[in-house]
Design an enzyme around this catalytic site. Sequence first.
Site, mmCIF file in Angstrom:
data_model
loop_
_atom_site.group_PDB
_atom_site.id
_atom_site.type_symbol
_atom_site.label_atom_id
_atom_site.label_comp_id
_atom_site.label_asym_id
_atom_site.label_seq_id
_atom_site.Cartn_x
_atom_site.Cartn_y
_atom_site.Cartn_z
ATOM 1 N N GLU A 121 0.850 -1.205 0.000
ATOM 2 C CA GLU A 121 0.000 0.000 0.000
ATOM 3 C C GLU A 121 0.882 1.249 0.000
ATOM 4 O O GLU A 121 0.613 2.230 -0.679
ATOM 5 C CB GLU A 121 -0.931 -0.038 1.208
ATOM 6 C CG GLU A 121 -1.971 1.068 1.285
ATOM 7 C CD GLU A 121 -3.004 1.038 0.157
ATOM 8 O OE1 GLU A 121 -2.644 1.395 -0.976
ATOM 9 O OE2 GLU A 121 -4.149 0.683 0.406
ATOM 10 N N THR A 172 -4.483 8.196 -5.016
ATOM 11 C CA THR A 172 -4.556 8.284 -3.552
ATOM 12 C C THR A 172 -3.374 9.084 -3.022
ATOM 13 O O THR A 172 -3.497 9.888 -2.108
ATOM 14 C CB THR A 172 -4.538 6.870 -2.952
ATOM 15 O OG1 THR A 172 -5.585 6.112 -3.548
ATOM 16 C CG2 THR A 172 -4.729 6.891 -1.443
HETATM 17 N N1 LIG Z 1 -1.663 -4.695 -8.275
HETATM 18 C C1 LIG Z 1 -1.939 -3.368 -8.291
HETATM 19 N N2 LIG Z 1 -3.192 -2.915 -8.094
HETATM 20 C C2 LIG Z 1 -3.465 -1.575 -8.104
HETATM 21 N N3 LIG Z 1 -2.554 -0.615 -8.301
HETATM 22 C C3 LIG Z 1 -1.294 -1.053 -8.518
HETATM 23 C C4 LIG Z 1 -0.932 -2.418 -8.501
HETATM 24 N N4 LIG Z 1 0.381 -2.518 -8.701
HETATM 25 C C5 LIG Z 1 0.821 -1.258 -8.847
HETATM 26 N N5 LIG Z 1 -0.181 -0.387 -8.765
HETATM 27 C C6 LIG Z 1 -0.069 1.088 -8.899
HETATM 28 O O1 LIG Z 1 -0.500 1.707 -7.684
HETATM 29 C C7 LIG Z 1 -1.231 2.878 -7.971
HETATM 30 C C8 LIG Z 1 -2.618 2.664 -7.365
HETATM 31 O O2 LIG Z 1 -3.180 3.936 -7.267
HETATM 32 P P1 LIG Z 1 -4.185 4.248 -6.067
HETATM 33 O O3 LIG Z 1 -4.578 5.660 -6.244
HETATM 34 O O4 LIG Z 1 -3.608 3.834 -4.761
HETATM 35 O O5 LIG Z 1 -5.389 3.252 -6.406
HETATM 36 P P2 LIG Z 1 -6.713 3.054 -5.513
HETATM 37 O O6 LIG Z 1 -7.141 4.419 -5.060
HETATM 38 O O7 LIG Z 1 -7.705 2.434 -6.421
HETATM 39 O O8 LIG Z 1 -6.257 2.166 -4.390
HETATM 40 C C9 LIG Z 1 -1.311 3.027 -9.476
HETATM 41 O O9 LIG Z 1 -0.271 3.891 -9.910
HETATM 42 C C10 LIG Z 1 -1.037 1.615 -9.965
HETATM 43 O O10 LIG Z 1 -0.421 1.584 -11.242
HETATM 44 N N1 LIG Z 2 -8.016 6.714 4.025
HETATM 45 C C1 LIG Z 2 -7.460 6.747 2.670
HETATM 46 C C2 LIG Z 2 -8.269 5.790 1.809
HETATM 47 C C3 LIG Z 2 -7.826 5.717 0.359
HETATM 48 O O1 LIG Z 2 -8.706 4.827 -0.330
HETATM 49 P P1 LIG Z 2 -8.542 4.548 -1.907
HETATM 50 O O2 LIG Z 2 -9.546 3.488 -2.206
HETATM 51 O O3 LIG Z 2 -8.843 5.839 -2.595
HETATM 52 O O4 LIG Z 2 -7.124 4.117 -2.130
HETATM 53 C C4 LIG Z 2 -7.497 8.162 2.126
HETATM 54 O O5 LIG Z 2 -8.595 8.737 2.142
HETATM 55 O O6 LIG Z 2 -6.432 8.668 1.712
#
Ligand SMILES: Nc1ncnc2c1ncn2[C@@H]1O[C@H](COP(=O)(O)OP(=O)(O)O)[C@@H](O)[C@H]1O
Ligand SMILES: N[C@@H](CCOP(=O)(O)O)C(=O)O
Length: 295
Positions: A121, A172
């Site tokens: 994460e 995020t």
């Molecule tokens: N297995 C994966 N699943 C999702 N994101 C991934 C993964 N591996 C790498 N990434 C990278 O992590 C980032 C995820 O973005 P994020 O904003 O955290 O997504 P979300 O808000 O949907 O959790 C992207 O840049 C994505 O390319």
């Molecule tokens: N508490 C986090 C939750 C992010 O969730 P995502 O599904 O957008 O990755 C924040 O609000 O930053």
Amino acid sequence: MKVLAPATIANFGPGFDVFGLCLDEPRDVIKIRESNEIEVKVEGFNVPEDPEKNVASISALALLKMLKAEMGFKMKVKKGIRPKSGLGSSGASALGGALAMATLLEVKNKELIIKAALEGEKAASGSAHGDNIVPSLFGGFTILKSLSPLEVFKLDVNFELVIVLPEVEVSTKRAREVLPKYVPLSDAVRNLALASALISALKEGDIEKVGKLLDDYLAIPYRKPLISWFDNVRRAALESGAYGVSLSGSGPAMFALGEDLRSIGEAMVEAFGNEGIRAEYFITKVGGGAKCLDV
Ligand SMILES: Nc1ncnc2c1ncn2[C@@H]1O[C@H](COP(=O)(O)OP(=O)(O)O)[C@@H](O)[C@H]1O
Ligand SMILES: N[C@@H](CCOP(=O)(O)O)C(=O)O
């Protein structure tokens, strides 16, 4: 070994970085087997296949490091949750990778699994927040009291909700960078009041009351520049009869609670359209958490 890692709604209104709701769908599916090399293959939404860049393999490698174990593995990531959607895409993959490796090694320690998943994460969002990973693992509605030591309060709740996913992205990482270091004491107290009342309403099973408590003063106000359409879509949802509506995680996905979820979803999609943004909606229910299948 195969793990089904569900999508999640983090924050869930006033519970920034603490509340999380597991969804029944969509999900990531992570397959893993021992090998003399390290390889990651991806199907579905586009994420890196570099084992040092895919959060699923980053978490699996983090677990091996924590256990001081050396092992090659072949991993297949069936990416069912759109990245940068606000549905816990990185959190699901991070949890799935750590849990798949843990199951392969017959490790059952949930605190260790979550610690490894947080590494994935952190690689994706720049911060080790647990409010996607924890509900994806445990299912239901989770209150994350602390990560270390791990203290989670789980509510087994059951209701349907509508999710609206617009064709825009919100990282995020970026959505966390725009947050203030400090907030006004009055806002902290307002969120404390909303969050406490929401838990009470959830325990009563009063979803209408839960909907009316889906407000937030700690994160959403500061994220508005990234989600300029939020107020108009929220208004459309409420005018179409929603009990309440909020941002899923850091967005852009939004969710709403109400009686006629189809009409609410249609109204929100139309409101996005008025902003020049295509969107889709789907109705789902609370999920039961990650599943490990020995295949
Ligand atoms: N297995 C994966 N699943 C999702 N994101 C991934 C993964 N591996 C790498 N990434 C990278 O992590 C980032 C995820 O973005 P994020 O904003 O955290 O997504 P979300 O808000 O949907 O959790 C992207 O840049 C994505 O390319
Ligand atoms: N508490 C986090 C939750 C992010 O969730 P995502 O599904 O957008 O990755 C924040 O609000 O930053």
